[in-house]
Write a protein that holds these residues in place. Structure first.
Motif, PDB file in Angstrom:
ATOM      1  N   ASN A  24       2.641  -2.462  -2.464  1.00 58.77           N
ATOM      2  CA  ASN A  24       3.771  -1.830  -1.776  1.00 58.77           C
ATOM      3  C   ASN A  24       4.369  -2.765  -0.721  1.00 58.77           C
ATOM      4  N   ASP A  25       3.504  -3.412   0.052  1.00 52.05           N
ATOM      5  CA  ASP A  25       3.967  -4.385   1.053  1.00 52.05           C
ATOM      6  C   ASP A  25       4.731  -5.531   0.375  1.00 52.05           C
ATOM      7  N   ALA A  26       4.118  -6.086  -0.673  1.00 53.62           N
ATOM      8  CA  ALA A  26       4.740  -7.233  -1.366  1.00 53.62           C
ATOM      9  C   ALA A  26       6.069  -6.819  -1.999  1.00 53.62           C
ATOM     10  N   SER A  27       6.111  -5.621  -2.537  1.00 49.32           N
ATOM     11  CA  SER A  27       7.330  -5.105  -3.169  1.00 49.32           C
ATOM     12  C   SER A  27       8.473  -4.998  -2.165  1.00 49.32           C
ATOM     13  N   LEU A  28       8.180  -4.405  -1.014  1.00 50.27           N
ATOM     14  CA  LEU A  28       9.256  -4.230  -0.027  1.00 50.27           C
ATOM     15  C   LEU A  28       9.666  -5.564   0.584  1.00 50.27           C
ATOM     16  N   LYS A  29       8.672  -6.431   0.818  1.00 49.69           N
ATOM     17  CA  LYS A  29       8.985  -7.726   1.424  1.00 49.69           C
ATOM     18  C   LYS A  29       9.823  -8.582   0.479  1.00 49.69           C
ATOM     19  N   GLN A  30       9.468  -8.575  -0.809  1.00 48.97           N
ATOM     20  CA  GLN A  30      10.157  -9.447  -1.768  1.00 48.97           C
ATOM     21  C   GLN A  30      11.237  -8.717  -2.558  1.00 48.97           C
ATOM     22  N   ASP A  31      11.456  -7.433  -2.221  1.00 50.19           N
ATOM     23  CA  ASP A  31      12.516  -6.662  -2.869  1.00 50.19           C
ATOM     24  C   ASP A  31      12.342  -6.563  -4.389  1.00 50.19           C
ATOM     25  N   ILE A  32      11.120  -6.215  -4.804  1.00 52.06           N
ATOM     26  CA  ILE A  32      10.819  -6.048  -6.233  1.00 52.06           C
ATOM     27  C   ILE A  32      10.409  -4.582  -6.456  1.00 52.06           C
ATOM     28  N   PRO A  33      11.075  -3.849  -7.339  1.00 51.02           N
ATOM     29  CA  PRO A  33      10.664  -2.471  -7.605  1.00 51.02           C
ATOM     30  C   PRO A  33       9.250  -2.420  -8.174  1.00 51.02           C
ATOM     31  N   TRP A  34       8.549  -1.316  -7.904  1.00 51.97           N
ATOM     32  CA  TRP A  34       7.234  -1.155  -8.536  1.00 51.97           C
ATOM     33  C   TRP A  34       7.004   0.294  -8.922  1.00 51.97           C
TER      34      TRP A  34
ATOM     35  N   PHE B 268       5.467   3.730  -1.008  1.00 50.95           N
ATOM     36  CA  PHE B 268       4.163   4.332  -1.307  1.00 50.95           C
ATOM     37  C   PHE B 268       3.404   4.699  -0.028  1.00 50.95           C
ATOM     38  N   ARG B 269       3.636   3.928   1.028  1.00 48.63           N
ATOM     39  CA  ARG B 269       2.915   4.219   2.277  1.00 48.63           C
ATOM     40  C   ARG B 269       3.476   5.466   2.970  1.00 48.63           C
ATOM     41  N   CYS B 270       4.727   5.802   2.677  1.00 48.42           N
ATOM     42  CA  CYS B 270       5.273   7.079   3.160  1.00 48.42           C
ATOM     43  C   CYS B 270       4.457   8.232   2.573  1.00 48.42           C
ATOM     44  N   PHE B 271       3.974   8.015   1.354  1.00 46.07           N
ATOM     45  CA  PHE B 271       3.195   9.045   0.648  1.00 46.07           C
ATOM     46  C   PHE B 271       1.706   8.948   0.994  1.00 46.07           C
ATOM     47  N   ALA B 272       1.156   7.740   1.035  1.00 42.97           N
ATOM     48  CA  ALA B 272      -0.273   7.525   1.298  1.00 42.97           C
ATOM     49  C   ALA B 272      -0.415   6.536   2.454  1.00 42.97           C
ATOM     50  N   PRO B 273      -0.425   7.032   3.696  1.00 43.30           N
ATOM     51  CA  PRO B 273      -0.392   6.138   4.858  1.00 43.30           C
ATOM     52  C   PRO B 273      -1.585   5.190   4.978  1.00 43.30           C
ATOM     53  N   SER B 274      -2.794   5.634   4.531  1.00 38.47           N
ATOM     54  CA  SER B 274      -3.953   4.747   4.692  1.00 38.47           C
ATOM     55  C   SER B 274      -4.756   4.698   3.402  1.00 38.47           C
TER      56      SER B 274
END
Ligand SMILES: [Zn+2]
Length: 336
Positions: free
Chosen positions: A134-144, A167-173
């Protein structure tokens, strides 16, 4: 070429233009268990131009019940999942590029693995690595496309960076609330990963072709109860990832020894990246254990535990979930 894909070119959502887009696309599948094998076989057959499959594990008999790409010969030949998947899929479609990579995806390597992909598909068994994707997706602008399946229940959700909730909005930790069940404790029947993996594949195809409505909710399905629901995810205002704070990518949660889902086993990561000669290791182990090896992995049994070692220095210790025991045996027999 047209003939191979004629039935999906007739489908209005794809057409000739969509097929061209698929053949110029690059999909990456992280985790090649039940979900991963379904997604990989579907995308390869659909003619996605490049498919990269990353998995850290090898194949066991209890995988064959639901992991459609593998067979008994793969187990006899001691093949890691990523290699077996690549070998089988190259026979299915020789006109595209298929690459199997045996590796543990973690914060030190994920950006390198995904950086030029058009879509990332989740075939994982743990929330920690999903939060990393999720982090890599948002940072690099790649859908997942997230997917999970256990018992007779599964869910999927599509994340378009900076457009949908992440995804972190849904599963914070990664630990979530309460007990997290695994395939080890709850079991799993094959229809559920087949359905969830197929929904994930359809989402990836829509993203790559640029047509159809992306699923913006969580879809949950229970094949035993025969139920299907949609849940709306509300973007969290305090979500660190949505605010550009990539804690998982920055390694704030570290590299850990991990218990593996679906197995009574522990993975030990090498403290630093290194390349191990499996031939030399077999010779080194000779006084204490009879090791068998090929170019992909080495296997030996010691103190009632079976240990599998990969050339990147990783090891998987079976018949235990004791992480300190695993680290101890690793230090003793493979070295640090
Ligand atoms: Zn978010």
């Amino acid at each position: 070429m047209i003939d191979r894909y004629s039935r999906q070119i007739i489908f209005p959502g794809i057409g000739e233009e969509g097929q061209r887009k698929l053949s110029n696309s690059y999909a990456i599948i992280i985790g090649c268990g039940a979900l991963g094998t379904i997604m990989a076989t579907s995308l390869v057959r659909a003619g996605v131009g490049k498919v990269r499959i990353i998995d850290r594990d090898f194949i066991e008999y209890h995988n064959l019940q639901r992991q459609v790409l593998f067979d008994e010969d793969d187990i006899k030949n001691q093949l890691p999942k990523a290699i077996a998947a690549e070998q089988h899929l190259k026979k299915v479609n020789s006109s595209i590029e298929i690459e199997g990579i045996v590796a543990d995806v973690n914060y030190t390597n994920i950006e390198r693995f995904v950086h030029d992909a058009d879509v990332i598909l989740d075939g994982l068994d743990n929330f920690e690595t999903r939060l990393l994707i999720n982090d890599a997706s948002l940072k690099q602008d790649i859908p997942w496309v997230y997917g999970g399946a256990i018992s007779s229940f599964g869910m999927t959700m599509t994340i378009i960076p900076h457009e949908t909730p992440c995804f972190r909005c849904f599963a914070p930790s990664p630990t979530g609330r309460g007990i997290i069940q695994t395939c080890d404790t709850a079991g799993v029947i094959s229809p559920i990963p087949f359905i969830i993996g197929s929904l994930q594949t359809a989402e990836a195809m829509k993203i790559l072709v640029g047509s159809g409505d992306i699923n913006r909710e969580i879809i949950t399905i229970d094949v035993w109860k025969g139920t299907c629901h949609r849940l709306k995810i509300i973007p969290r205002r305090d979500c660190p990832t949505c605010q550009g704070k990539y804690e998982f990518l920055e390694g704030e949660f570290g590299l850990r020894t991990t218990s593996l889902c679906g197995q009574n086993a522990v993975q030990v990561l090498s403290p630093e990246a290194k390349h191990i000669s499996l031939e030399e290791l077999a010779a080194h182990l000779k006084p204490v254990a009879q090791a068998t090896y090929n170019e992909f992995m080495l296997r030996f049994t010691v103190d009632d535990h079976e240990m599998v070692v990969f050339p990147d220095g990783r090891a998987i210790l079976r018949n235990t979930t004791d992480e300190s025991l695993a680290r101890g045996l690793y230090a003793k027999y493979i070295g640090t």
